[in-house]
Design a protein around this motif. Structure first.
Motif, PDB file in Angstrom:
ATOM      1  N   ALA A   1      36.134  43.895  33.478  1.00 40.92           N
ATOM      2  CA  ALA A   1      35.129  44.987  34.030  1.00 40.92           C
ATOM      3  C   ALA A   1      34.774  45.786  33.017  1.00 40.92           C
ATOM      4  CB  ALA A   1      35.918  45.882  34.974  1.00 40.92           C
ATOM      5  N   GLU A   2      33.666  46.799  33.174  1.00 38.65           N
ATOM      6  CA  GLU A   2      33.095  47.652  32.146  1.00 38.65           C
ATOM      7  C   GLU A   2      34.225  48.666  31.659  1.00 38.65           C
ATOM      8  OE1 GLU A   2      29.737  49.819  33.732  1.00 38.65           O
ATOM      9  OE2 GLU A   2      28.742  47.784  34.117  1.00 38.65           O
ATOM     10  N   ASN A   3      35.277  49.047  32.551  1.00 41.27           N
ATOM     11  CA  ASN A   3      36.193  49.915  32.046  1.00 41.27           C
ATOM     12  C   ASN A   3      37.446  49.080  31.116  1.00 41.27           C
ATOM     13  OD1 ASN A   3      37.710  48.425  33.879  1.00 41.27           O
ATOM     14  ND2 ASN A   3      38.007  50.310  35.313  1.00 41.27           N
ATOM     15  N   GLY A   4      37.110  47.897  30.969  1.00 41.89           N
ATOM     16  CA  GLY A   4      38.106  47.125  30.190  1.00 41.89           C
ATOM     17  C   GLY A   4      39.256  46.411  30.982  1.00 41.89           C
ATOM     18  N   LEU A   5      39.403  46.824  32.160  1.00 40.35           N
ATOM     19  CA  LEU A   5      40.343  45.967  33.086  1.00 40.35           C
ATOM     20  C   LEU A   5      40.065  44.924  33.440  1.00 40.35           C
ATOM     21  CD1 LEU A   5      41.450  49.330  35.062  1.00 40.35           C
ATOM     22  CD2 LEU A   5      42.460  48.393  33.214  1.00 40.35           C
ATOM     23  N   ASP A   6      40.830  44.074  33.792  1.00 38.80           N
ATOM     24  CA  ASP A   6      40.464  42.633  34.443  1.00 38.80           C
ATOM     25  C   ASP A   6      40.548  42.938  35.853  1.00 38.80           C
ATOM     26  OD1 ASP A   6      40.685  41.133  32.084  1.00 38.80           O
ATOM     27  OD2 ASP A   6      42.972  40.779  32.379  1.00 38.80           O
ATOM     28  N   VAL A   7      39.086  42.109  36.371  1.00 39.17           N
ATOM     29  CA  VAL A   7      39.015  42.083  37.875  1.00 39.17           C
ATOM     30  C   VAL A   7      39.457  40.614  38.261  1.00 39.17           C
ATOM     31  CG1 VAL A   7      37.393  42.123  39.512  1.00 39.17           C
ATOM     32  CG2 VAL A   7      37.151  43.910  37.584  1.00 39.17           C
TER      33      VAL A   7
ATOM     34  N   LEU B   1      45.559  32.189  51.859  1.00 35.40           N
ATOM     35  CA  LEU B   1      44.190  31.713  51.135  1.00 35.40           C
ATOM     36  C   LEU B   1      44.378  30.930  49.863  1.00 35.40           C
ATOM     37  CD1 LEU B   1      41.129  33.973  51.178  1.00 35.40           C
ATOM     38  CD2 LEU B   1      41.986  32.997  48.960  1.00 35.40           C
ATOM     39  N   THR B   2      43.564  29.874  49.834  1.00 37.05           N
ATOM     40  CA  THR B   2      43.951  28.951  48.731  1.00 37.05           C
ATOM     41  C   THR B   2      42.380  28.829  48.238  1.00 37.05           C
ATOM     42  OG1 THR B   2      45.238  27.714  50.049  1.00 37.05           O
ATOM     43  CG2 THR B   2      44.084  26.713  48.250  1.00 37.05           C
ATOM     44  N   GLY B   3      42.179  29.148  46.730  1.00 42.63           N
ATOM     45  CA  GLY B   3      41.000  29.070  46.392  1.00 42.63           C
ATOM     46  C   GLY B   3      41.284  29.136  44.605  1.00 42.63           C
ATOM     47  N   LEU B   4      40.141  29.184  43.772  1.00 43.25           N
ATOM     48  CA  LEU B   4      40.088  29.264  42.441  1.00 43.25           C
ATOM     49  C   LEU B   4      40.387  30.666  41.783  1.00 43.25           C
ATOM     50  CD1 LEU B   4      39.791  27.361  39.610  1.00 43.25           C
ATOM     51  CD2 LEU B   4      37.428  27.889  39.904  1.00 43.25           C
ATOM     52  N   VAL B   5      41.126  31.060  40.975  1.00 40.09           N
ATOM     53  CA  VAL B   5      41.560  32.110  40.084  1.00 40.09           C
ATOM     54  C   VAL B   5      40.314  32.320  39.047  1.00 40.09           C
ATOM     55  CG1 VAL B   5      42.707  33.929  39.235  1.00 40.09           C
ATOM     56  CG2 VAL B   5      43.448  32.325  40.880  1.00 40.09           C
ATOM     57  N   LYS B   6      39.508  33.523  39.121  1.00 41.55           N
ATOM     58  CA  LYS B   6      38.606  33.845  37.938  1.00 41.55           C
ATOM     59  C   LYS B   6      38.831  35.138  37.585  1.00 41.55           C
ATOM     60  CE  LYS B   6      33.655  34.050  37.222  1.00 41.55           C
ATOM     61  NZ  LYS B   6      32.379  34.283  37.729  1.00 41.55           N
ATOM     62  N   THR B   7      39.090  35.361  36.258  1.00 36.93           N
ATOM     63  CA  THR B   7      39.462  36.959  36.083  1.00 36.93           C
ATOM     64  C   THR B   7      38.029  37.180  34.854  1.00 36.93           C
ATOM     65  OG1 THR B   7      41.579  36.286  35.532  1.00 36.93           O
ATOM     66  CG2 THR B   7      40.984  38.104  34.326  1.00 36.93           C
ATOM     67  N   VAL B   8      37.620  38.431  35.187  1.00 37.69           N
ATOM     68  CA  VAL B   8      36.397  39.031  34.775  1.00 37.69           C
ATOM     69  C   VAL B   8      36.726  40.071  34.147  1.00 37.69           C
ATOM     70  CG1 VAL B   8      34.073  39.437  35.330  1.00 37.69           C
ATOM     71  CG2 VAL B   8      35.036  37.786  36.371  1.00 37.69           C
TER      72      VAL B   8
ATOM     73  N   MET C   1      44.667  45.146  45.238  1.00 40.72           N
ATOM     74  CA  MET C   1      43.657  44.233  45.901  1.00 40.72           C
ATOM     75  C   MET C   1      43.199  43.059  44.941  1.00 40.72           C
ATOM     76  SD  MET C   1      40.106  45.243  46.835  1.00 40.72           S
ATOM     77  CE  MET C   1      39.558  45.327  45.173  1.00 40.72           C
ATOM     78  N   LEU C   2      42.799  42.182  45.597  1.00 46.30           N
ATOM     79  CA  LEU C   2      41.849  40.892  44.901  1.00 46.30           C
ATOM     80  C   LEU C   2      40.485  40.979  45.593  1.00 46.30           C
ATOM     81  CD1 LEU C   2      44.642  38.021  44.843  1.00 46.30           C
ATOM     82  CD2 LEU C   2      44.140  39.876  43.060  1.00 46.30           C
ATOM     83  N   ARG C   3      39.648  40.799  44.606  1.00 50.32           N
ATOM     84  CA  ARG C   3      38.286  40.345  45.338  1.00 50.32           C
ATOM     85  C   ARG C   3      38.279  38.848  45.732  1.00 50.32           C
ATOM     86  NH1 ARG C   3      34.673  43.481  47.107  1.00 50.32           N
ATOM     87  NH2 ARG C   3      34.858  44.930  45.591  1.00 50.32           N
ATOM     88  N   VAL C   4      37.456  38.636  46.916  1.00 50.56           N
ATOM     89  CA  VAL C   4      37.468  37.125  47.185  1.00 50.56           C
ATOM     90  C   VAL C   4      35.936  36.972  47.517  1.00 50.56           C
ATOM     91  CG1 VAL C   4      37.983  35.452  49.074  1.00 50.56           C
ATOM     92  CG2 VAL C   4      39.687  37.268  48.464  1.00 50.56           C
ATOM     93  N   LEU C   5      35.665  35.999  46.980  1.00 44.83           N
ATOM     94  CA  LEU C   5      34.046  35.425  47.366  1.00 44.83           C
ATOM     95  C   LEU C   5      34.261  34.465  48.551  1.00 44.83           C
ATOM     96  CD1 LEU C   5      32.865  34.722  43.586  1.00 44.83           C
ATOM     97  CD2 LEU C   5      32.284  36.712  45.040  1.00 44.83           C
ATOM     98  N   PRO C   6      33.912  35.119  49.730  1.00 49.33           N
ATOM     99  CA  PRO C   6      33.963  34.159  50.941  1.00 49.33           C
ATOM    100  C   PRO C   6      33.269  32.917  51.076  1.00 49.33           C
ATOM    101  CG  PRO C   6      32.758  36.311  51.344  1.00 49.33           C
ATOM    102  CD  PRO C   6      33.295  36.246  49.827  1.00 49.33           C
ATOM    103  N   SER C   7      33.783  31.948  51.518  1.00 47.48           N
ATOM    104  CA  SER C   7      33.284  30.724  51.700  1.00 47.48           C
ATOM    105  C   SER C   7      32.677  30.768  53.028  1.00 47.48           C
ATOM    106  CB  SER C   7      34.152  29.544  51.999  1.00 47.48           C
ATOM    107  OG  SER C   7      35.035  29.636  53.178  1.00 47.48           O
TER     108      SER C   7
END
Length: 152
Positions: free
Chosen positions: A125-131, A116-123, A93-99
């Motif tokens: 997480a506290e556990n060290g994994l990329d969200v 879906l078309t949008g900008l990818v942002k990698t953050v 799954m990917l998180r989407v910030l809905p418009s």
């Protein structure tokens, strides 16, 4: 003499303008170097190479679920498959910030396969994994209804 002063003034103005443009390029890189077309990518490619696509506009297909979050209002997730959503398989799954438009069209696009078309942002997480998040959604178009799948 007047021509020399005018030429020197023009050169200083041009130099000043160039310095301002370089300064703006560092402050606002997306405004100066805009990406014309979204990069078509799969959810699997995004998950495997999230840093490669971070900061880029992409187009991706997946099963969209829009729901009401307990703390943050409307939330959206883009899953690889409908089964992943039903079984809450977060690794697919990917998180989407809905418009705003996605929220308005919620009944038409939630629980549907979408493009879906949008900008990818990698953050991280506290556990060290990329969200991986998709933000600044430009479009979210229904592609296939799982109740009436597309056939070849």
């Amino acid at each position: 003499m007047l021509m020399k002063k005018a030429g020197g003034l023009r050169r200083r103005v041009a130099d000043g303008f160039a310095i301002i443009m370089v300064f703006c390029a560092f402050l606002f890189p997306r405004a100066v170097v805009a990406q014309d077309t979204p990069i078509p990518v799969s959810i699997i490619e995004l998950m495997a190479s999230s840093q490669k696509y971070s900061g880029k506009v992409i187009s991706v297909e997946g099963y969209l679920v829009i729901g009401q979050g307990p703390k943050h209002g409307v939330e959206a997730d883009l899953y690889l498959h409908e089964e992943d959503a039903r079984n809450l398989l977060g690794y697919n799954m990917l998180r989407v910030l809905p418009s705003k438009q996605m929220i308005i069209n919620r009944e038409k696009i939630s629980r549907m396969y979408v493009i879906l078309t949008g900008l990818v942002k990698t953050v991280q997480a506290e556990n060290g994994l990329d969200v991986i998040e998709i933000t600044h959604v430009q479009s979210c178009v229904p592609w296939s209804n799982p109740d009436r799948p597309l056939s070849h």
